[in-house]
Scaffold this motif. Structure first.
Motif, PDB file in Angstrom:
ATOM      1  N   LYS A 148       0.815  -1.215   0.000  1.00 36.09           N
ATOM      2  CA  LYS A 148       0.000   0.000   0.000  1.00 36.09           C
ATOM      3  C   LYS A 148       0.854   1.272   0.000  1.00 36.09           C
ATOM      4  O   LYS A 148       0.578   2.210  -0.753  1.00 36.09           O
ATOM      5  CB  LYS A 148      -0.923  -0.025   1.231  1.00 36.09           C
ATOM      6  CG  LYS A 148      -1.900   1.108   1.294  1.00 36.09           C
ATOM      7  CD  LYS A 148      -2.816   0.904   2.494  1.00 36.09           C
ATOM      8  CE  LYS A 148      -3.794   2.023   2.644  1.00 36.09           C
ATOM      9  NZ  LYS A 148      -4.711   1.780   3.765  1.00 36.09           N
ATOM     10  N   ASP A 149       1.887   1.317   0.824  1.00 38.52           N
ATOM     11  CA  ASP A 149       2.734   2.514   0.886  1.00 38.52           C
ATOM     12  C   ASP A 149       3.409   2.788  -0.452  1.00 38.52           C
ATOM     13  O   ASP A 149       3.509   3.946  -0.875  1.00 38.52           O
ATOM     14  CB  ASP A 149       3.773   2.391   1.998  1.00 38.52           C
ATOM     15  CG  ASP A 149       3.156   2.473   3.386  1.00 38.52           C
ATOM     16  OD1 ASP A 149       2.028   2.994   3.516  1.00 38.52           O
ATOM     17  OD2 ASP A 149       3.803   2.000   4.343  1.00 38.52           O
ATOM     18  N   LYS A 170       2.813   6.107  -2.723  1.00 37.98           N
ATOM     19  CA  LYS A 170       3.948   6.923  -3.149  1.00 37.98           C
ATOM     20  C   LYS A 170       3.897   7.166  -4.669  1.00 37.98           C
ATOM     21  O   LYS A 170       4.084   8.282  -5.142  1.00 37.98           O
ATOM     22  CB  LYS A 170       5.260   6.216  -2.771  1.00 37.98           C
ATOM     23  CG  LYS A 170       6.473   7.100  -2.795  1.00 37.98           C
ATOM     24  CD  LYS A 170       7.764   6.375  -2.433  1.00 37.98           C
ATOM     25  CE  LYS A 170       7.621   5.399  -1.286  1.00 37.98           C
ATOM     26  NZ  LYS A 170       8.871   4.713  -0.947  1.00 37.98           N
TER      27      LYS A 170
END
Length: 96
Positions: free
Chosen positions: A10-11, A15
């Motif tokens: 998810k990160d 990003k």
């Protein structure tokens, strides 16, 4: 909260999406500043490729997690539904 196929990454997705958001703002600035049309089109192409990359990554994670999970653990109807859902998503991506 349900875990989705993309949850472990998810990160990374966020990003990449923030970077794409920045590209969109940059395109707006280019138009506001009357930049050369070919330069704008080049940036549109780069943004399109970035979105396609995110789409393919999400699709891969969906197939590997949601579709595979439904096939392994779900009913035949659930597996069929997940495959139909994936096919519809692929068709939308191909048309775009």
């Amino acid at each position: 909260m349900a875990e989705h196929g993309y949850t472990p990454h998810k990160d990374d997705h966020l990003k990449r999406l923030r970077r794409i958001e920045g590209q969109a703002r940059g395109l707006q600035r280019m138009v506001e500043e009357d930049k050369y049309c070919i330069d704008i089109l080049t940036q549109v192409s780069a943004m399109t490729r970035a979105l396609q990359s995110v789409s393919l990554s999400l699709l891969s994670e969906h197939l590997g997690h949601c579709v595979a999970g439904a096939i392994e653990n779900g009913s035949p109807e659930e597996a069929e539904a997940k495959l139909a859902e994936a096919n519809a998503a692929i068709a939308r991506l191909v048309r775009s």
